[in-house]
Design a protein around this motif. Structure first.
Motif, short mmCIF file in Angstrom:
data_model
loop_
_atom_site.label_atom_id
_atom_site.label_comp_id
_atom_site.label_asym_id
_atom_site.label_seq_id
_atom_site.Cartn_x
_atom_site.Cartn_y
_atom_site.Cartn_z
N UNK A 287 0.81 -1.21 0.00
CA UNK A 287 0.00 0.00 0.00
C UNK A 287 0.85 1.26 0.00
N UNK A 288 2.04 1.20 0.60
CA UNK A 288 2.90 2.38 0.73
C UNK A 288 4.23 2.12 0.02
N UNK A 289 4.27 2.22 -1.30
CA UNK A 289 5.48 1.85 -2.03
C UNK A 289 6.65 2.81 -1.83
N UNK A 290 6.39 4.05 -1.38
CA UNK A 290 7.46 5.03 -1.22
C UNK A 290 7.83 5.26 0.24
N UNK A 291 7.33 4.46 1.12
CA UNK A 291 7.59 4.66 2.54
C UNK A 291 9.07 4.50 2.83
N UNK A 292 9.63 5.48 3.57
CA UNK A 292 11.05 5.47 3.92
C UNK A 292 11.28 5.37 5.42
N UNK A 293 10.37 5.88 6.22
CA UNK A 293 10.53 5.84 7.67
C UNK A 293 9.19 5.49 8.31
N UNK A 294 9.24 4.51 9.21
CA UNK A 294 8.05 4.05 9.94
C UNK A 294 8.37 4.06 11.42
N UNK A 295 7.49 4.68 12.21
CA UNK A 295 7.61 4.68 13.66
C UNK A 295 6.37 3.98 14.22
N UNK A 320 13.28 2.66 7.21
CA UNK A 320 13.97 2.85 8.49
C UNK A 320 12.94 2.84 9.61
N UNK A 321 13.18 2.04 10.65
CA UNK A 321 12.26 1.94 11.77
C UNK A 321 12.68 2.91 12.86
N UNK A 322 11.82 3.89 13.14
CA UNK A 322 12.10 4.83 14.20
C UNK A 322 11.79 4.25 15.57
N UNK A 323 12.54 4.68 16.57
CA UNK A 323 12.36 4.21 17.96
C UNK A 323 12.36 2.69 18.02
#
Length: 700
Positions: A287-295, A320-323
């Motif tokens: 669903x999110x092909x351009x996602x770069x950072x996920x928290x 990149x996974x935040x926290x």
């Protein structure tokens, strides 16, 4: 280097004189080391310093203790472009106080005690671009307070006590922060900002958003609606198709839906922290092909098989996974507290599955039968399968991008690429198989008795006949098997049956003797914590059919069966007929036959000897009685000695009693009862099927 040493004192003197020249016009207790800039922090004075040069462009007066402003404080500063009055003690802004600052671009009034913004608070600031009013005590703003600020780009009002918002006609505004105010839901009519890029509305108590609110903001890229009371992603968010950053953190949502993100194809940063999430929606990666950072911190994730794709997805490096340290598992207990990103695929407890490759579009050949495939340890970037009525063998001409299992071996177009695709490891539960449908998405073909997107649900189907199930168990790898079979016991291996059924509450074992005349079934209830179970008290040299099914399900649920043959008993404890184990002794077994005959003859000879002893004793007594009757007339024949009569009676009673006991003693009961019965899950007194040294508590 030595020729330059005498010049160092001269250079130092030049710099000192230059600094003195620069600071000659510097106000008292201020620093003027940079041309055009004056730093007057920590002055501890209630008023603005006097004697500021007219050429000053940047004036920093933060943390000075200034409590009041006057128009004369800024007279002659027409060149000033930046004024920082933050962290002072201001409570009001007199009308027209900033009018002399005709060139001002940046005004920072944050962290004061301002309570009201009047109509003339910012009059004369025609070139103002950034106005920072956050962290004050502002309760009201005059409707015309921002008129004339046509060049304003940023307006920060967060952390105040606003209960109403004026109409914001700011055509060039790019950033608006209204967070942490007791404001009602914003009215779309108040937002006259067509070029707005960033809108922050954290902790406004929002339960929803007006659908028209974001539709008019066609240039919106950054939206923060964190720490509100949103139960789901507002429908208005779907209208913001150009969003790049979205924060939903701290809302009581509980779950996310695929339709919430279908229109957000440009999203690059997403914060879903503290939503009480247990997992992610189906197809989240796609669903999110351009996602770069996920928290996604502070969520009670269920680290089970449906989430096994997540660590591998992160390892691909696209997101990149935040926290990270705050993104941990909550369930099951073995993973509780572990960092989600550091788990391996095996830690999610996925059962073994089979992979089925979809047939080539346009091909008339039927798909190949399922084959066991050794899947890699990490999951490729393929989303979980969406709900579907069934798999399809065809695919669209332009499917979404999927991760190939191996590089393409040649130019075969889309058909060749489909052959290289691989399903995520163990995504289908309960023995289901994975396929690609016509849209290029993954679906699970469930085994009989199961349903759902991942084959996680069980259907109430009648159990198949035991004979057919036994045949299937022999042809394929059975879920239950037998080992360590003796003449009276069978050890069942239930490891696979329990592992392939993660939601099993208990096991119902049913066994019957296929070799004897009584084939009635015997039922046992066994906890799911017993990976091994021993059936005891069985008959030797017999074939037993054993079936396992989930406990408490109508119709038997998902059954799995096996057969085992008990060994013959070499030394029986009781006499048996010469025909043993259903067969006649052969000529090749003379020693065994002779031993059995000897064991049978010894009790018979002992009985004959005992009968002869009793007969001799009785005859002797009778002979003595006749002799006494003839030779001794003083003895009365009708009164025999009490001792004699008692001895004869005792012998006769003992013989009769032994014979009677032999007649009425019943034969050993068969191993099967006349009716079905349930064995308690916690057996404290029964030793027939005692499988553990100490009792184990039931988990259900």
């Amino acid at each position: 280097m030595k020729p330059f040493l005498p010049l160092l004192p001269l250079l130092f003197l030049f710099l000192l004189l230059s600094a003195q020249a620069l600071t000659s016009d510097c106000p008292k207790d201020c620093s003027c080391y940079l041309p055009g800039s004056i730093f007057c922090n920590h002055r501890r004075s209630p008023s603005v310093p006097r004697g500021v040069p007219a050429s000053t462009q940047q004036l920093y007066l933060f943390q000075n203790g200034i409590s009041a402003l006057d128009r004369e404080d800024f007279s002659g500063l027409s060149s000033l472009e930046l004024l920082d009055l933050s962290q002072n003690d201001l409570s009001e802004l007199p009308d027209g106080v900033f009018e002399p600052l005709s060139s001002l671009h940046n005004l920072d009034l944050s962290s004061n005690g301002i309570t009201h913004i009047s109509r003339g608070s910012f009059s004369g600031l025609l070139l103002l671009e950034r106005l920072y009013l956050h962290s004050n005590r502002i309760q009201s703003i005059h409707p015309a307070a921002f008129e004339g600020l046509g060049q304003l780009l940023e307006l920060k009002l967060q952390g105040n006590q606003l209960t109403a918002l004026p109409v914001l006609r700011l055509p060039k505004l790019l950033l608006l922060d209204l967070s942490f105010n007791p404001l009602p839901p914003p009215n779309p009519a108040n937002f006259q900002m067509p070029n707005l890029e960033s809108l922050k509305m954290a902790k406004l108590g929002l339960g929803d958003l007006e659908p028209e609110l974001l539709r008019a903001l066609g240039n919106l890229h950054d939206l923060d609606v964190s720490q509100n009371q949103l139960r789901a992603v507002p429908a208005a968010v779907r209208e913001a198709r150009g969003l790049i950053r979205l924060s939903l953190a701290g809302n009581p949502m509980g779950q996310l839906r695929p339709e919430d993100f279908q229109s957000l194809r440009s999203l690059q940063e997403l914060d879903v922290s503290g939503l009480n999430l247990q997992g992610f929606p189906e197809g989240f990666r796609r669903l999110l092909p351009r996602l770069q950072q996920l928290t996604a911190a502070e969520n009670p994730f269920n680290c089970l098989c449906p989430l096994a794709w997540f660590p591998g997805w992160l390892q691909e490096g696209r997101v990149e996974l935040g926290r990270t340290e705050e993104t941990r598992c909550h369930f099951p207990p073995k993973n509780a507290g572990k960092v989600l990103a550091r788990l391996e695929h095996k830690d999610f407890g996925c059962p073994p599955t089979t992979t089925v490759a979809a047939s080539t579009p346009g091909s008339s050949a039927p798909p190949e039968p399922p084959a066991l495939t050794t899947l890699p340890g990490t999951t490729p970037a393929i989303p979980p399968p969406p709900p579907s009525d069934g798999p399809s063998a065809e695919t669209d001409s332009d499917p979404p991008p999927l991760a190939p299992a191996s590089p393409s071996s040649g130019g075969g177009g889309g058909n060749q690429d489909l052959g290289d695709l691989i399903c995520p490891a163990n995504i289908c539960l309960n023995g289901g198989t994975c396929q690609l449908d016509q849209r290029g998405q993954l679906v699970c073909t469930c085994a009989p008795g199961f349903s759902g997107p991942y084959c996680e649900g069980q259907e109430e189907l009648p159990p198949p006949p035991p004979a057919e199930v036994s045949t299937v168990a022999v042809a394929t790898a059975p879920d239950i098997s037998s080992r360590q079979v003796t003449s009276t016991s069978i050890l069942l291996d239930l490891h696979r049956y329990i592992e392939t059924r993660p939601h099993l509450r208990g096991i119902r074992l049913t066994y019957r003797n296929l070799s004897g005349p009584d084939r009635r079934p015997v039922h046992l209830s066994v906890p799911a914590s017993y990976p091994e179970y021993t059936l005891r008290g069985l008959r030797p040299n017999s074939t037993y059919s054993v079936c396992a099914s989930p406990l408490g399900e109508p119709g038997g649920g998902d059954s799995s069966c096996t057969e085992a043959h008990t060994a013959g008993q070499t030394h029986p404890a009781t006499p048996e007929p010469q025909v043993m184990d259903g067969r006649l002794p052969s000529a090749a077994e003379p020693r065994v036959t002779d031993g059995r005959l000897t064991a049978m003859l010894l009790p018979t000879l002992a009985a004959v000897v005992m009968a002869m002893v009793v007969a001799v004793a009785v005859g002797t007594v009778c002979y003595l009685r006749r002799k006494r009757a003839k030779g001794h007339s003083d003895l009365r024949a009708d009164e025999p000695s009490p001792m004699e009569l008692e001895g004869v009676k005792a012998c006769m009673d003992n013989g009769a009693l032994s014979q009677k006991q032999a007649e009425i003693t019943p034969s050993p009961p068969p191993s099967q009862s006349d009716q079905e019965y349930e064995v308690l899950l916690m057996q404290a007194h029964c030793t027939a099927n005692n499988n553990v040294a100490s009792l184990k508590p039931s988990c259900f």
